[in-house]
Design a protein around this motif. Structure first.
Motif, PDB file in Angstrom:
ATOM      1  N   MET A   1       0.848  -1.124   0.137  1.00  0.00           N
ATOM      2  CA  MET A   1      -0.004   0.081   0.225  1.00  0.00           C
ATOM      3  C   MET A   1       0.995   1.359  -0.200  1.00  0.00           C
ATOM      4  SD  MET A   1      -2.634   1.057   2.959  1.00  0.00           S
ATOM      5  CE  MET A   1      -1.645   1.371   4.084  1.00  0.00           C
ATOM      6  N   MET A   2       1.562   1.486   1.059  1.00  0.00           N
ATOM      7  CA  MET A   2       2.680   2.657   0.911  1.00  0.00           C
ATOM      8  C   MET A   2       3.844   2.163   1.948  1.00  0.00           C
ATOM      9  SD  MET A   2      -0.011   5.554   2.134  1.00  0.00           S
ATOM     10  CE  MET A   2      -1.290   4.508   2.769  1.00  0.00           C
ATOM     11  N   GLN A   7       5.077   7.956   6.242  1.00  0.00           N
ATOM     12  CA  GLN A   7       4.670   8.485   4.840  1.00  0.00           C
ATOM     13  C   GLN A   7       3.080   8.625   5.031  1.00  0.00           C
ATOM     14  OE1 GLN A   7       5.353   6.268   1.517  1.00  0.00           O
ATOM     15  NE2 GLN A   7       4.325   7.499   0.031  1.00  0.00           N
ATOM     16  N   LEU A   8       2.296   7.797   6.015  1.00  0.00           N
ATOM     17  CA  LEU A   8       0.964   7.619   5.819  1.00  0.00           C
ATOM     18  C   LEU A   8       0.517   9.049   6.917  1.00  0.00           C
ATOM     19  CD1 LEU A   8      -1.615   4.861   6.224  1.00  0.00           C
ATOM     20  CD2 LEU A   8      -1.315   6.714   8.217  1.00  0.00           C
ATOM     21  N   ARG A  14      -1.820  16.199   5.896  1.00  0.00           N
ATOM     22  CA  ARG A  14      -2.300  17.112   4.641  1.00  0.00           C
ATOM     23  C   ARG A  14      -3.608  16.975   4.271  1.00  0.00           C
ATOM     24  NH1 ARG A  14       1.686  14.271   0.893  1.00  0.00           N
ATOM     25  NH2 ARG A  14       3.680  14.821   1.858  1.00  0.00           N
ATOM     26  N   LEU A  15      -3.927  15.665   4.503  1.00  0.00           N
ATOM     27  CA  LEU A  15      -5.558  15.506   4.252  1.00  0.00           C
ATOM     28  C   LEU A  15      -6.397  16.605   5.189  1.00  0.00           C
ATOM     29  CD1 LEU A  15      -7.928  14.047   3.180  1.00  0.00           C
ATOM     30  CD2 LEU A  15      -7.864  12.191   4.850  1.00  0.00           C
ATOM     31  N   ALA A  51       0.954   4.476  15.189  1.00  0.00           N
ATOM     32  CA  ALA A  51       0.707   5.768  14.976  1.00  0.00           C
ATOM     33  C   ALA A  51       0.862   6.611  16.117  1.00  0.00           C
ATOM     34  CB  ALA A  51      -0.122   6.111  13.809  1.00  0.00           C
ATOM     35  N   VAL A  52       1.704   7.760  15.865  1.00  0.00           N
ATOM     36  CA  VAL A  52       1.757   8.868  16.911  1.00  0.00           C
ATOM     37  C   VAL A  52       0.978   9.943  16.472  1.00  0.00           C
ATOM     38  CG1 VAL A  52       3.350  10.513  18.179  1.00  0.00           C
ATOM     39  CG2 VAL A  52       4.042   8.220  17.413  1.00  0.00           C
ATOM     40  N   SER A  53       0.479  10.332  15.188  1.00  0.00           N
ATOM     41  CA  SER A  53      -0.003  11.254  14.796  1.00  0.00           C
ATOM     42  C   SER A  53      -1.473  11.102  15.052  1.00  0.00           C
ATOM     43  CB  SER A  53       0.211  11.907  13.402  1.00  0.00           C
ATOM     44  OG  SER A  53      -0.807  12.515  12.929  1.00  0.00           O
TER      45      SER A  53
END
Length: 1071
Positions: A1-2, A7-8, A14-15, A51-53
Motif C-alpha cells: 500500500m505505502m 509517509q501515511l 495534509r488531508l 501511529a503517533v499522529s
C-alpha cells in the motif's frame, strides 16, 4: 500500500490540515482504500496501535466507521473490533486528543448498534461503560459517560447512509445503515433493556459530581440525562427543528424514579450551581420532565405532588431571579413555564398550594419581559402561550379556588400593546428581517396568543386599545393636512405605531371566542375597533400621505390594513356572515355610514385600486393586495357583490392597463400580473356574456396585434421582450380562470387560430432568454390542462386535434433549438426549467382525454410522433442524477414516463436497447424516491410494462407484433431488469416506511406473473438474508402471499393480491 507509517502520517497531516485543495484531494484519493476495501481493516488496527499522529489515528477510526457501516462484516470480526476498541479506550483513551476519542467511541457505538440483535455480547455495553465509571481517574470516568452519551444518540437516530441505499441489492453483501423498520426494532429493544439503567446512571453521576469542581464531567452527566429524556420512546420522530414539544411517552418502568422528589430536585439544584450551557441543559431536562404523560403516575395524588414540586422549583427561581440574566437560561425557563398549561389542567394548577403566589410571580415576570421585549422577543412567545391557554380554560374551571386571572390578564394585555408601540419608538433592528412588521412568521408568533387574552376582558381591553389609538390617529390625520417638511422620522414612527395597532385589531377580529360578554356585545366592540381602522383608511391616502408610498413605514402600514381586511372579510363579509352580523353593521352605520356589505366592499375595493395604482415600486404590497382581491373575487357571494361595484366594472371593461395600473409596467412585479389577470378572469367569467369578454380582452388584443405586426428585424428589442413576457403572464392568468367548457371555449376561440403563430415567433427569436420562454411555455402548459373537464369539444369538432398540432409545433420549435444551444453556467434556469415545462405540456396534452391520437398515424400526420420524438430527446439529454436533484424536473419527468408507458408504450419499446434500459433504470431510481407521488408514478409505469409483457409474451404464443418482438429482445439482452425491479419493490415494502402500498402492489403482481421462477429466486434470497430462527415463519408468510391468486391481471385478482400483500407486510415485519 505505502512505504511506511511515517509517509501515511504525513498524508493524514495534509488531508486534515492542508490549505491546498489539490494536495488534500491527492491525499484523500491515496488513503481512500482504507475506508473502501475490507482487506485493509487489519491495516487500520496497525495504525491505531503504532501511529503517533492524532490525524493518522483519526483516519483509521473514521475508515473503520465507514467499513462497518457500508459492509456486512462477519460476526466474529465485528466482535473482535468491539473488544479491541474497549481495550484500546481503557489503555490509551485518557491520553488521546478529544476528537480521536470521540471518533473511536462513535465507531464502538455503531458496531454495537449494528450487532444488537446478532449476539448477546453486543448488549453488554452498559456493563462495560460501568467499568470505566468505577475507575479512579477522571479521564476514564469521562470516557464512560461519553460512551453512554454517544450510545443513546446512536440508538435514537437512523444510521447515516454512507453507501447509497437506493443502489443496494439484497444479493449484495452490503449493509447501508439500517432500514427504518430494523432501526426501530433495535431502538425499542435498547429502550426496554438498557435506557432506564443509563438514565439511573446519569442521576447517580449527577449526585456524585454535585460538589465536583470539574464542570466537564457535570456537563457529560447532564447531557446524558437530557439524551435519555429526549429519546424517541414510541417512534414518533419528532421534528427536532421545532421548538414545540409533544407529551413525553416515558415507559411505566420509570415511574418510581420520576415520582421520587430527588429526581426533579437534582435538576433544580444543578440550575442553581452552574452557568450556561450547563444550567440551560438542566432546564431542558426539567422541560422534558414537565412534559411526561399523565398516565405515567400511579394516581392523581402522585401527579399533584409532582406538579407541586415543579411549581415550587419554578417559584423559587422567580423569587430569587437567579440565572435569568443569562439569555439562554431565560429562554429555556420561559419554555418551562409554557409547559405548565400544555400538560396540566387549570383546575389542577389552582388546587396546588402556593398557586396564588406562583401566578402572581409569573404575571410580574411576564410584564417585565414585555418591557424588555427586544432582549426577550423569542421567549415571550411561550409566556403569552401559557396565558392564552389559561384564559381559554376558564369556562371549564369547576374548582372553587379562584384562578386570579381576572386580576392579572388585563395588565398583561396592556403591557403587550404598550410594548409594541414602544418598540417602534426605539427604532428598527439592524436586521430588518428581525422586525415583526417585515417578517410574517415573527408577526404571527407574537400575535398568535394575544387575541385570547384581549377577548378575556374584551370591554376593558378594547377601551384601552381605543384610548391609545385615537391620539395617534388624530396626529396622523392632522399631518395629512400639513405641507411636506423635513421631519419624516416622526411620521415614520406614527405609521409604525398605527401598523401595530391595526395588526392587533386584525388579530383580535380573527377569532370570535370570548368569555367576558355576549356575542352581540362582542360584535358592537368589533365594530368600534373596525371603525377606527376604516377612519385610518379614509385618511391614509390623502394629503401629505400620498407622497409617502416609497417609504417602508407607509408600506408596513398598508400591509397591516390588508391583513385587517382579510380577517374582517372572513368574519363579517361574504357567504356565511350575510345575516349573522346585524349588530356590527348597525354600529358601523352609526359611526361611519357603512350600513351593509356592498358599501363596505366598496371601501375595500377602493383601497385595493389605490394600492395597485400607487405601489408600482413595492412587490410585497402589490402581492398582498392582489391576494386580497383574488380572495374577494373567488368567493361566490363576494364575487357577485363585486360585479355590482362601479370600480370593478370600470377595471374589467378594458381598463386593466398600465396607464391605470403602473405596476403592470414594472418588470420586477411581472409575476404579479398572472394573479391580477387570474382575478380579472374570475370576474369576467362570472357573467355569461361573450360581448363583455371580448371588450374586456381588448387591451390584450391590442398588445397581440402590435407584437404580431412587429417585423422580425425589430423583434429582439427590450420593448418587445417585456411586452411579450407581460402578455404571456396575463394570458396565463386568464386561462387559469377558465373553469368550465363555456369559459374555456371563449378563450380558445379568441386565441385560435389567429394568434397562435406569435408563440412560435417568440420561441424562434428568444430561445436564449429563459425569462421570455418560461412564461410562454407556462401559458401553454395551462392552456392544454383539462381541469374540471373544460377541454370538452363537440363530437364533430376538430379543435382537440388542432390544439395538439399547435402543441407539437411549439415543442418542436423549442426543443430543436434548445438542444443545440451550448450548456451555460446556470443549467437549471437556462435549460432544465424550459425542458420540464415542455414535459408537463406534453403530459397534460396526452392525458387530457380530448384527442384521439390514432387519427395522426391513420392520416399520416407527424404531429404526435414529432412531439414525442423531440420531448424524449430533451428528457434523455438530462443526466439522471440531475433529474433526481431538481424536484420539479423529477416530477415532470416521471409524470411524462407514466403517461408514455400507459398510453404510448410502443414509443418506448421501439427505442434501441441501451436507451430503453436507461429509461427502465430511471424508473427503478424513481421507485426509491422519497416523494410518494413520483414513486407511485414509477410503479404505474412498471406495471404497464410488465402487464404488456405478460399479456403479449408470457401468456401468448411466440410474439407476433413488432412491438412485442422488440420488448422480448430488450429483456433477452438484459434479463436482470424485471428481477431488479421486483427486488426493489420488495425492499421498499418490507424494509422501509411505505405510505403508498396500494400503488406498489400493482406492478408486483405483474412482475411475479411475468416469471414465477424469478419470484421464487428472490424469495429464497430474502429468506437467506434473515436470521435462521425466523426463516420458517417468513417462508409461511410468502406462501400466504400467493394464496387464492390466479395467473391473470383482472381487477378482482389484483385486489386479492393487494389484500394478501397487506397481511404479508404486517406479518413479515413483526419480530
Amino acid at each position: 500500500m505505502m512505504e511506511g507509517l511515517a509517509q501515511l502520517e504525513a498524508l493524514c497531516e495534509r488531508l486534515y490540515n492542508s490549505q491546498d485543495s489539490a494536495e488534500r484531494a491527492h491525499a484523500e484519493s491515496t488513503l481512500k482504500c482504507l475506508s473502501v476495501n475490507v482487506d485493509y481493516i487489519s491495516q487500520c488496527q496497525y495504525i491505531l496501535d503504532n501511529a503517533v499522529s492524532p490525524y493518522a489515528l483519526m483516519l483509521a477510526s473514521s475508515s473503520l466507521l465507514k467499513q462497518v457501516t457500508d459492509h456486512s462484516l462477519s460476526l466474529q470480526l465485528r466482535l473482535d473490533i468491539r473488544h479491541y476498541l474497549i481495550s484500546y479506550l481503557a489503555a490509551r483513551g485518557p491520553e488521546l486528543q478529544p476528537f480521536v476519542t470521540a471518533s473511536l467511541i462513535q465507531l464502538f457505538c455503531r458496531v454495537t448498534k449494528l450487532g444488537w440483535h446478532d449476539d448477546d455480547r453486543f448488549r453488554d455495553v452498559v456493563k462495560e461503560s460501568m467499568n470505566f465509571l468505577s475507575q479512579a481517574t477522571s479521564g476514564h470516568y469521562s470516557i464512560g459517560l461519553k460512551i453512554l452519551n454517544q450510545l443513546v444518540a446512536e440508538m435514537n437516530q437512523a444510521s447515516p447512509v454512507i453507501g447509497v441505499w437506493p443502489t443496494v441489492s439484497l444479493y449484495d453483501q452490503v449493509n447501508p445503515g439500517f432500514p427504518l423498520a430494523h432501526q426501530r426494532r433495535v431502538a425499542c429493544s435498547f429502550r426496554d433493556q438498557a435506557l432506564f439503567q443509563i438514565f439511573q446512571i446519569s442521576l447517580t453521576s449527577l449526585c456524585q459530581l454535585k460538589n465536583d469542581v470539574d464542570n466537564r464531567l457535570k456537563g457529560l452527566a447532564l447531557s446524558l440525562a437530557l439524551k435519555c429524556l429526549s429519546f424517541d420512546f414510541v417512534g414518533t420522530s419528532l421534528d427536532e427543528s421545532s421548538d414545540e414539544l409533544g407529551t413525553i411517552q416515558i415507559p411505566s418502568a420509570w415511574r418510581q424514579v420520576l415520582e421520587d422528589p430527588q429526581t426533579l430536585q437534582i435538576f433544580f439544584d444543578y440550575y442553581a450551581i452552574t452557568k450556561p450551557p450547563l444550567s440551560k441543559e438542566a432546564l431542558e431536562c426539567l422541560v422534558r420532565l414537565a412534559s411526561v404523560r399523565r398516565s405515567l403516575f400511579a394516581n392523581d395524588t402522585e401527579r399533584s405532588k409532582f406538579l407541586a414540586r415543579l411549581m415550587t422549583g419554578t417559584k423559587e427561581i422567580l423569587q430569587t431571579g437567579q440565572g435569568l440574566v443569562e439569555h439562554d437560561n431565560y429562554h429555556e425557563y420561559c419554555r418551562l413555564l409554557g409547559r405548565f398549561k400544555v400538560n396540566y389542567q387549570l383546575s389542577e394548577l389552582v388546587n396546588v398550594e402556593g398557586y396564588s403566589d406562583w401566578i402572581r410571580l409569573v404575571a410580574e415576570f411576564t410584564t417585565k419581559s414585555l418591557q424588555s421585549w427586544q432582549w426577550a422577543s423569542s421567549s415571550v412567545y411561550y409566556l403569552l402561550g401559557l396565558w392564552s391557554r389559561l384564559v381559554t380554560s376558564v369556562p371549564y374551571l369547576k374548582s372553587d379556588m379562584p384562578s386570579l386571572l381576572d386580576e392579572f390578564v388585563p395588565k398583561i394585555t396592556e403591557g403587550f400593546i404598550t410594548s409594541r408601540l414602544d418598540s417602534v419608538q426605539e427604532g428598527l433592528p439592524d436586521d430588518l428581517s428581525e422586525d415583526p412588521l417585515d417578517n410574517v412568521e415573527l408577526l404571527q408568533d407574537q400575535l398568535e396568543s394575544f387575541p385570547y387574552l384581549c377577548r378575556f376582558q374584551y370591554e376593558s381591553s378594547s377601551l384601552y386599545i381605543m384610548k391609545l389609538l385615537e391620539p395617534i390617529l388624530q396626529t396622523y390625520t392632522d399631518r395629512a393636512r400639513l405641507p411636506s417638511n423635513g421631519d419624516t422620522n416622526k411620521l415614520s414612527v406614527i405609521e409604525g405605531q398605527l401598523a401595530w395597532m391595526v395588526h392587533i385589531i386584525a388579530a383580535v377580529l380573527k377569532i370570535k371566542q370570548g368569555t367576558s360578554c355576549s356575542s352581540e356585545a362582542q360584535e358592537i366592540i368589533d365594530a368600534e375597533l373596525a371603525a377606527r381602522v376604516f377612519q385610518l383608511i379614509n385618511v391614509s391616502d390623502t394629503g401629505l400621505h400620498t407622497q409617502r408610498y416609497s417609504e417602508s413605514s407607509k408600506q408596513r402600514l398598508d400591509r397591516a390594513i390588508l391583513t385587517f381586511f382579510q380577517n374582517f372579510r372572513k368574519a363579517y363579509v361574504g357567504d356565511q356572515a350575510m345575516h349573522s352580523s346585524k349588530q356590527l353593521y348597525a354600529r358601523l352605520s352609526e359611526l361611519l355610514g357603512l350600513h351593509d356589505h356592498l358599501v363596505l366592499l366598496n371601501a375595500i375595493v377602493g383601497k385595493i385600486a389605490t394600492n395597485l395604482k400607487c405601489y408600482a415600486q413595492s412587490e410585497e404590497v402589490i402581492e398582498h393586495t392582489l391576494a386580497l382581491f383574488l380572495e374577494l373575487a373567488s368567493g361566490y357571494m363576494t364575487g357577485k357583490l363585486l360585479l355590482k361595484l362601479d370600480t370593478v366594472k370600470f377595471i374589467i371593461i378594458g381598463h386593466h392597463t398600465r396607464e391605470h395600473f403602473p405596476f403592470l409596467e414594472e418588470y420586477k412585479c411581472s409575476r404579479s400580473r398572472t394573479t391580477f389577470y387570474y382575478t380579472i378572469g374570475w370576474l369576467i367569467f362570472m357573467e355569461d356574456s361573450p360581448v363583455k369578454f371580448k371588450s374586456s380582452m381588448d387591451p390584450l388584443l391590442q398588445v397581440l396585434i402590435t407584437l404580431e405586426s412587429t417585423p422580425d428585424a425589430l423583434f429582439r428589442t427590450d420593448a418587445v421582450k417585456y411586452a411579450l413576457i407581460g402578455l404571456m403572464r396575463d394570458l396565463r392568468g386568464i386561462a387559469m380562470a377558465t373553469n368550465s367548457r363555456r369559459t374555456y371555449g371563449l378563450l380558445f376561440d379568441w386565441i385560435y387560430p389567429r394568434h397562435m403563430p406569435l408563440l412560435l415567433k417568440g420561441v424562434a427569436h428568444w430561445i436564449d432568454a429563459p425569462e421570455v420562454t418560461t412564461p410562454l411555455l407556462k401559458f401553454m402548459a395551462e392552456f392544454v390542462l383539462n381541469k374540471s373537464q373544460r377541454l370538452t369539444f363537440d363530437s364533430s369538432s376538430p379543435n382537440g386535434i388542432l390544439l395538439f398540432r399547435e402543441v407539437s409545433k411549439l415543442l418542436v420549435a423549442y426543443g430543436s433549438r434548445i438542444l443545440t444551444l451550448p450548456v451555460t453556467t446556470d443549467v437549471y434556469a437556462n435549460r432544465y426549467k424550459g425542458m420540464w415545462i415542455c414535459l408537463t405540456i406534453l403530459t397534460r396534452a396526452l392525458g387530457g382525454n380530448y384527442v384521439n391520437f390514432g387519427v395522426f398515424e391513420l392520416y399520416g400526420d407527424r404531429a404526435l410522433s414529432d412531439a414525442l420524438d423531440i420531448t424524449l430527446k430533451m428528457a434523455l439529454s438530462i443526466p439522471l442524477p440531475d433529474i433526481l436533484a431538481f424536484p420539479k424536473l423529477a416530477r415532470a419527468y416521471y409524470a411524462f414516463l407514466d403517461i408514455l408507458f400507459s398510453g404510448h408504450i410502443s414509443v418506448i419499446i421501439n427505442l434501441d436497447t441501451s436507451t430503453f434500459m436507461h429509461i427502465a433504470g430511471s424508473l427503478e431510481s424513481g421507485l426509491k424516491s422519497l416523494d410518494a407521488g413520483i414513486s407511485a408514478q414509477c410503479a404505474s409505469a412498471v406495471d404497464s410494462l410488465a402487464a404488456f409483457y405478460f399479456n403479449n409474451i408470457t401468456v401468448g404464443e411466440a410474439p407476433t407484433s413488432p412491438v412485442a418482438v422488440n420488448l422480448a429482445r430488450h429483456i433477452a439482452e438484459c434479463p436482470t431488469l424485471f428481477p431488479e425491479l421486483l427486488r426493489t419493490l420488495f425492499e421498499i415494502l418490507l424494509f422501509e416506511e411505505c405510505s403508498h402500498q396500494w400503488s406498489l402492489s400493482r406492478p408486483m403482481l405483474s412482475l411475479i406473473l411475468v416469471n414465477e421462477q424469478m419470484f421464487n429466486d428472490l424469495k429464497a434470497h430474502i429468506l437467506a438474508s434473515q436470521p435462521s430462527d425466523q426463516q420458517q415463519r417468513l417462508a409461511l408468510c410468502f406462501d400466504k402471499l400467493m394464496a387464492d391468486v390466479t395467473r391473470s391481471l383482472d381487477s378482482k385478482n389484483r385486489d386479492k393480491f393487494t389484500q394478501n400483500l397487506t397481511v404479508f407486510r404486517h406479518d413479515f415485519r413483526v419480530k
